[in-house]
Design an enzyme around this catalytic site. Sequence first.
Site, PDB file in Angstrom:
ATOM      1  N   GLY A 117       1.106  -1.223   0.211  1.00  0.00           N
ATOM      2  CA  GLY A 117      -0.338   0.004  -0.314  1.00  0.00           C
ATOM      3  C   GLY A 117       0.959   0.938   0.149  1.00  0.00           C
ATOM      4  N   THR A 118       0.093   1.753   0.113  1.00  0.00           N
ATOM      5  CA  THR A 118       0.980   3.944   1.069  1.00  0.00           C
ATOM      6  C   THR A 118       2.427   3.785   1.162  1.00  0.00           C
ATOM      7  OG1 THR A 118      -1.310   4.446   0.677  1.00  0.00           O
ATOM      8  CG2 THR A 118       0.470   6.081   0.967  1.00  0.00           C
ATOM      9  N   GLU A 270       8.994  16.603   5.631  1.00  0.00           N
ATOM     10  CA  GLU A 270      10.108  15.939   5.028  1.00  0.00           C
ATOM     11  C   GLU A 270      10.390  16.292   4.359  1.00  0.00           C
ATOM     12  OE1 GLU A 270       9.177  12.014   7.781  1.00  0.00           O
ATOM     13  OE2 GLU A 270       8.883  12.132   5.764  1.00  0.00           O
ATOM     14  N   HIS A 545      25.809   4.465  29.226  1.00  0.00           N
ATOM     15  CA  HIS A 545      26.672   5.484  29.600  1.00  0.00           C
ATOM     16  C   HIS A 545      27.356   4.941  28.058  1.00  0.00           C
ATOM     17  CE1 HIS A 545      28.018   9.523  30.350  1.00  0.00           C
ATOM     18  NE2 HIS A 545      29.449   8.954  29.766  1.00  0.00           N
TER      19      HIS A 545
HETATM   20  C1  LIG Z   1       4.908  10.390   1.577  1.00  0.00           C
HETATM   21  C2  LIG Z   1       4.183   9.742   3.491  1.00  0.00           C
HETATM   22  C3  LIG Z   1       5.265   8.835   3.951  1.00  0.00           C
HETATM   23  C4  LIG Z   1       4.744   8.912   4.928  1.00  0.00           C
HETATM   24  N1  LIG Z   1       5.677   8.133   6.197  1.00  0.00           N
HETATM   25  C5  LIG Z   1       5.659   7.603   7.092  1.00  0.00           C
HETATM   26  C6  LIG Z   1       5.905   7.172   8.062  1.00  0.00           C
HETATM   27  O1  LIG Z   1       7.509   8.389   8.037  1.00  0.00           O
HETATM   28  N2  LIG Z   1       5.530   6.413   9.277  1.00  0.00           N
HETATM   29  C7  LIG Z   1       4.509   6.509   9.071  1.00  0.00           C
HETATM   30  O2  LIG Z   1       3.967   5.831  10.423  1.00  0.00           O
HETATM   31  N3  LIG Z   1       3.858   6.873   8.786  1.00  0.00           N
HETATM   32  C8  LIG Z   1       3.972   7.598   7.447  1.00  0.00           C
HETATM   33  N4  LIG Z   1       2.905   7.305   6.346  1.00  0.00           N
HETATM   34  C9  LIG Z   1       1.630   6.927   6.077  1.00  0.00           C
HETATM   35  C10 LIG Z   1       1.733   5.795   5.735  1.00  0.00           C
HETATM   36  O3  LIG Z   1       1.864   5.454   4.882  1.00  0.00           O
HETATM   37  C11 LIG Z   1      -0.164   5.494   6.139  1.00  0.00           C
HETATM   38  O4  LIG Z   1      -0.417   5.495   7.565  1.00  0.00           O
HETATM   39  C12 LIG Z   1       0.167   3.191   5.949  1.00  0.00           C
HETATM   40  O5  LIG Z   1       0.640   3.523   5.133  1.00  0.00           O
HETATM   41  C13 LIG Z   1      -1.631   3.848   6.978  1.00  0.00           C
HETATM   42  O6  LIG Z   1      -1.811   1.687   6.158  1.00  0.00           O
HETATM   43  P1  LIG Z   1      -2.794   1.373   5.012  1.00  0.00           P
HETATM   44  O7  LIG Z   1      -2.619  -0.068   5.305  1.00  0.00           O
HETATM   45  O8  LIG Z   1      -4.304   2.158   6.663  1.00  0.00           O
HETATM   46  O9  LIG Z   1      -3.955   2.294   3.766  1.00  0.00           O
HETATM   47  P2  LIG Z   1      -2.880   2.158   2.842  1.00  0.00           P
HETATM   48  O10 LIG Z   1      -1.074   1.240   3.030  1.00  0.00           O
HETATM   49  O11 LIG Z   1      -2.777   3.165   2.030  1.00  0.00           O
HETATM   50  O12 LIG Z   1      -3.075   0.679   2.216  1.00  0.00           O
HETATM   51  C14 LIG Z   1      -4.012   0.066   1.441  1.00  0.00           C
HETATM   52  C15 LIG Z   1      -3.944  -1.095   0.320  1.00  0.00           C
HETATM   53  O13 LIG Z   1      -5.987  -1.285   0.019  1.00  0.00           O
HETATM   54  C16 LIG Z   1      -6.189  -0.986  -1.616  1.00  0.00           C
HETATM   55  N5  LIG Z   1      -7.300  -0.715  -1.452  1.00  0.00           N
HETATM   56  C17 LIG Z   1      -8.070   0.446  -2.026  1.00  0.00           C
HETATM   57  N6  LIG Z   1      -8.824  -0.009  -1.523  1.00  0.00           N
HETATM   58  C18 LIG Z   1      -9.368  -0.929  -2.184  1.00  0.00           C
HETATM   59  C19 LIG Z   1     -10.515  -1.552  -2.760  1.00  0.00           C
HETATM   60  N7  LIG Z   1     -11.473  -1.613  -3.188  1.00  0.00           N
HETATM   61  N8  LIG Z   1      -9.360  -3.055  -3.322  1.00  0.00           N
HETATM   62  C20 LIG Z   1      -8.844  -3.687  -2.619  1.00  0.00           C
HETATM   63  N9  LIG Z   1      -7.933  -3.130  -2.848  1.00  0.00           N
HETATM   64  C21 LIG Z   1      -7.736  -2.001  -1.916  1.00  0.00           C
HETATM   65  C22 LIG Z   1      -4.635   0.490  -1.571  1.00  0.00           C
HETATM   66  O14 LIG Z   1      -4.187  -0.422  -3.313  1.00  0.00           O
HETATM   67  C23 LIG Z   1      -3.938   0.359  -1.023  1.00  0.00           C
HETATM   68  O15 LIG Z   1      -2.713  -1.331  -1.866  1.00  0.00           O
HETATM   69  C24 LIG Z   1       3.515   8.421   5.287  1.00  0.00           C
HETATM   70  C25 LIG Z   1       2.834   8.409   4.427  1.00  0.00           C
HETATM   71  C26 LIG Z   1       3.294   9.366   2.821  1.00  0.00           C
HETATM   72  C27 LIG Z   1       1.904   9.588   1.678  1.00  0.00           C
HETATM   73  N1  LIG Z   2       7.155  10.802   9.231  1.00  0.00           N
HETATM   74  C1  LIG Z   2       5.788  10.234   9.345  1.00  0.00           C
HETATM   75  O1  LIG Z   2       4.839   9.887   9.917  1.00  0.00           O
HETATM   76  C2  LIG Z   2       5.199  10.651   8.224  1.00  0.00           C
HETATM   77  C3  LIG Z   2       5.097  11.109   7.314  1.00  0.00           C
HETATM   78  C4  LIG Z   2       4.726  11.940   5.932  1.00  0.00           C
HETATM   79  C5  LIG Z   2       3.159  11.748   5.906  1.00  0.00           C
HETATM   80  N2  LIG Z   2       2.813  11.245   6.914  1.00  0.00           N
HETATM   81  C6  LIG Z   2       1.451  11.178   7.163  1.00  0.00           C
HETATM   82  O2  LIG Z   2       0.711  11.328   5.553  1.00  0.00           O
HETATM   83  C7  LIG Z   2      -0.384  12.347   6.646  1.00  0.00           C
HETATM   84  C8  LIG Z   2      -0.995  13.429   5.766  1.00  0.00           C
HETATM   85  O3  LIG Z   2       0.877  14.507   5.727  1.00  0.00           O
HETATM   86  P1  LIG Z   2       0.465  16.036   5.796  1.00  0.00           P
HETATM   87  O4  LIG Z   2       1.761  16.817   5.670  1.00  0.00           O
HETATM   88  O5  LIG Z   2       0.015  16.286   3.778  1.00  0.00           O
HETATM   89  O6  LIG Z   2      -1.110  16.525   6.045  1.00  0.00           O
HETATM   90  P2  LIG Z   2      -0.877  17.037   7.620  1.00  0.00           P
HETATM   91  O7  LIG Z   2      -2.211  16.774   7.835  1.00  0.00           O
HETATM   92  O8  LIG Z   2       0.429  16.507   8.574  1.00  0.00           O
HETATM   93  O9  LIG Z   2      -0.096  18.769   7.011  1.00  0.00           O
HETATM   94  C9  LIG Z   2      -1.780  19.221   6.626  1.00  0.00           C
HETATM   95  C10 LIG Z   2      -0.885  20.891   6.272  1.00  0.00           C
HETATM   96  O10 LIG Z   2      -1.585  21.101   5.187  1.00  0.00           O
HETATM   97  C11 LIG Z   2      -2.162  22.553   6.244  1.00  0.00           C
HETATM   98  N3  LIG Z   2      -3.202  23.014   5.301  1.00  0.00           N
HETATM   99  C12 LIG Z   2      -4.091  22.027   4.330  1.00  0.00           C
HETATM  100  N4  LIG Z   2      -4.586  22.770   3.705  1.00  0.00           N
HETATM  101  C13 LIG Z   2      -4.271  23.936   2.808  1.00  0.00           C
HETATM  102  C14 LIG Z   2      -3.868  24.890   1.573  1.00  0.00           C
HETATM  103  N5  LIG Z   2      -5.534  24.797   0.477  1.00  0.00           N
HETATM  104  N6  LIG Z   2      -3.416  25.716   1.754  1.00  0.00           N
HETATM  105  C15 LIG Z   2      -2.643  26.166   2.700  1.00  0.00           C
HETATM  106  N7  LIG Z   2      -2.416  24.876   3.769  1.00  0.00           N
HETATM  107  C16 LIG Z   2      -2.831  23.847   3.944  1.00  0.00           C
HETATM  108  C17 LIG Z   2      -2.772  22.150   7.267  1.00  0.00           C
HETATM  109  O11 LIG Z   2      -2.850  23.646   7.575  1.00  0.00           O
HETATM  110  C18 LIG Z   2      -1.944  21.037   7.177  1.00  0.00           C
HETATM  111  O12 LIG Z   2      -1.066  22.430   8.354  1.00  0.00           O
HETATM  112  C19 LIG Z   2      -0.189  12.942   8.788  1.00  0.00           C
HETATM  113  O13 LIG Z   2      -1.181  12.799   8.115  1.00  0.00           O
HETATM  114  C20 LIG Z   2       0.601  11.919   8.509  1.00  0.00           C
HETATM  115  O14 LIG Z   2      -0.089  11.103   9.367  1.00  0.00           O
HETATM  116  C21 LIG Z   2       3.636  10.834   8.346  1.00  0.00           C
END
Ligand SMILES: Cc1cc2nc3c(=O)[nH]c(=O)nc-3n(C[C@H](O)[C@H](O)[C@H](O)COP(=O)(O)OP(=O)(O)OC[C@H]3O[C@@H](n4cnc5c(N)ncnc54)[C@H](O)[C@@H]3O)c2cc1C
Ligand SMILES: NC(=O)c1ccc[n+]([C@@H]2O[C@H](COP(=O)([O-])OP(=O)(O)OC[C@H]3O[C@@H](n4cnc5c(N)ncnc54)[C@H](O)[C@@H]3O)[C@@H](O)[C@H]2O)c1
Length: 586
Positions: A117-118, A270, A545
Amino acid sequence: MLNAQRTQLGQLSAQSAWCTLPHQTCPRKTQQSRPQAWRSSLGLIQPRWQQAQCVLLTKASSRPAAHRRELRLQTAAHSYDYDLIIIGCGVGGHGAALHAVECGLKVAVLEGHDVGGTCVNRGCVPSKALLAASGRVRDMKNAMHLKSLGIKVAGNVEFDRQSIADHANQLASSIKGNLARSLEALGVDMLVGAAKLAGPHSVKYGLPGRVDVGGEITGQDIMIATGSVPFVPPGIPIDGKTVFTSDHALKMDWLPKWIAIIGSGYIGLEFSDVYTALGSEVTFVEAMPDLMPGFDKEIARMAQRLLINPRSIDWHTNVFATKVIPGEPGVKPVIIELTDAKTKQVVDSLEVDACLVATGRAPYTQGLGLSAIGAAPDRRGFVPVNDYMQVLDEKNKVVPHVYCIGDANGKFMLAHAASAQGISAVENMCGRPHVLDHLSVPAAAFTHPEVSFVGHTEEAAREAAQKGGFADKLAVTKTSFKANSKALAEKEGEGLAKMMYRKDTGEILGVHIIGLHAADLIHEASNAMSTKQTVQDLKFSVHTHPTLSEVLDELIKTSHVDPPAQKRPEPKVLDPKLKDLQPLPA
Ligand SMILES: Cc1cc2nc3c(=O)[nH]c(=O)nc-3n(C[C@H](O)[C@H](O)[C@H](O)COP(=O)(O)OP(=O)(O)OC[C@H]3O[C@@H](n4cnc5c(N)ncnc54)[C@H](O)[C@@H]3O)c2cc1C
Ligand SMILES: NC(=O)c1ccc[n+]([C@@H]2O[C@H](COP(=O)([O-])OP(=O)(O)OC[C@H]3O[C@@H](n4cnc5c(N)ncnc54)[C@H](O)[C@@H]3O)[C@@H](O)[C@H]2O)c1
């Protein structure tokens, strides 16, 4: 952007999108598998199985895995293909599947696009690879820092953008493969295709929008784990080249000289770390009055000092990006219209080379057919669940046998939270009621240095203390990385850890860290919170330490719990062999 995900699903070839395991042969028919006693102990689950006649009452999870799958209970009433069908194989679905197998359940996982997934393909994993590589570049270009350690780099520090991008891509592919193999090895049936709920025990799957020509399987329980996709505000067209989301940015097809990042949350922060390390200039556009609005204010101020001010970053706060016109790389700039968050007047416009939209994420539930089970997504599309991860209908009643975990329910959009919720839901299905304490789930931004936290921010802790009538008992303690020998040896003394706790009980309410390896350090605090250890419990823990872990040790040791430690009791020599030993003076 929901459409973008649809397109991605649509890009699957007919062969790959099709069920790899023909319906007639693959899903083995299973009977009811859980003892009635397990299920009925979870009062919230509808007692549909009360008539079940258990012919085999051995608790499956106590048997080796190979045997467990053969352990089935037979009921007079129903039989299903699977005990559990998981829709979506992100980290949430994957974690749930592993635990379900461990509990002896027969599991099918339906994945519409890519295993992992994501997180694995478009999130945590590739972004951390980019952060690792760009972090090295930053370190090696930091001549002052290197000089302070006695190092001089002769010549320029160079990097190859495509090789960095390849590192991220290859890491994602390899982890994706590992995940798929881990499920296959445990005997989980992996079905490929977009899934659609056909009823509380039944799921159809096939090509997106064509589930009528796919297969249908039944399960005693169904878990929705379909995750999320980038949320893009109206007025912002994504061209994937000059205006893009993290999905595109992670591919790192090019490095813009000047990039605007809309949103200063996790993703914005990030990516600003990656881009500035590789030489781009960044402009943040943030709708809230301050950058990093979701973080503890003091930590955000320190982050501003460490992660923003010394870098090629400027910012516009209190403004929404209301309109974006894509450009052409190297030819035409991207134009971003800024609108004042209060007056709603257009106040400025920016011309930049590229624009990363990092404005949060939307649940991916489109086409899932939630109405077939009576579930009612909330205003933003998230699937409402109770503390047991059971899906709720419009009237807030439990939809029996259907659970939703991970980003799709919007409770805590992090990879490890998704997987923890999945495990919790499986426990509940198995009749061992479990509620995940979300306040003890840690989080981190993997910037240089890192930012991490667990529990309340100071602001939220003060509010909770006010509401809970213990405002006078709330205490805040802080310690600096400057007092830590290991951090100083690394010449990385910039950093802060703070803790909110109750002076009367020693309960930890929140811990926030910014500094070297903060993302690893937070676990001592989060584990303490999840196991309800108090400040007093932790005071006597011993830390190696010199390590960074002593930052937390110091934080705990500088906390003071009322009433002060009891007067030391009169020493007693209990061991008769030691009767001649003089007791220590009291
Ligand atoms: C750039 C970025 C960086 C991130 N970094 C971190 C991080 O460092 N640490 C952290 O904890 N989190 C991080 N996150 C957040 C993290 O990726 C998500 O919270 C996590 O992937 C959620 O997991 P999930 O299993 O709920 O969904 P997903 O990972 O989104 O997986 C859902 C899966 O369901 C599948 N699916 C959807 N609909 C259907 C359907 N109808 N039938 C069959 N399959 C379907 C999709 O194809 C997908 O593979 C990051 C997110 C982003 C975008
Ligand atoms: N290291 C990690 O764990 C990690 C890394 C990346 C992403 N994520 C997950 O992915 C999710 C998405 O991350 P994100 O950074 O996109 O969301 P976020 O909710 O962390 O931040 C979104 C930001 O965009 C601003 N915003 C929203 N609409 C706007 C607009 N029209 N104009 C200007 N500012 C606006 C909000 O005020 C907020 O500060 C997070 O909820 C997080 O859980 C986690």
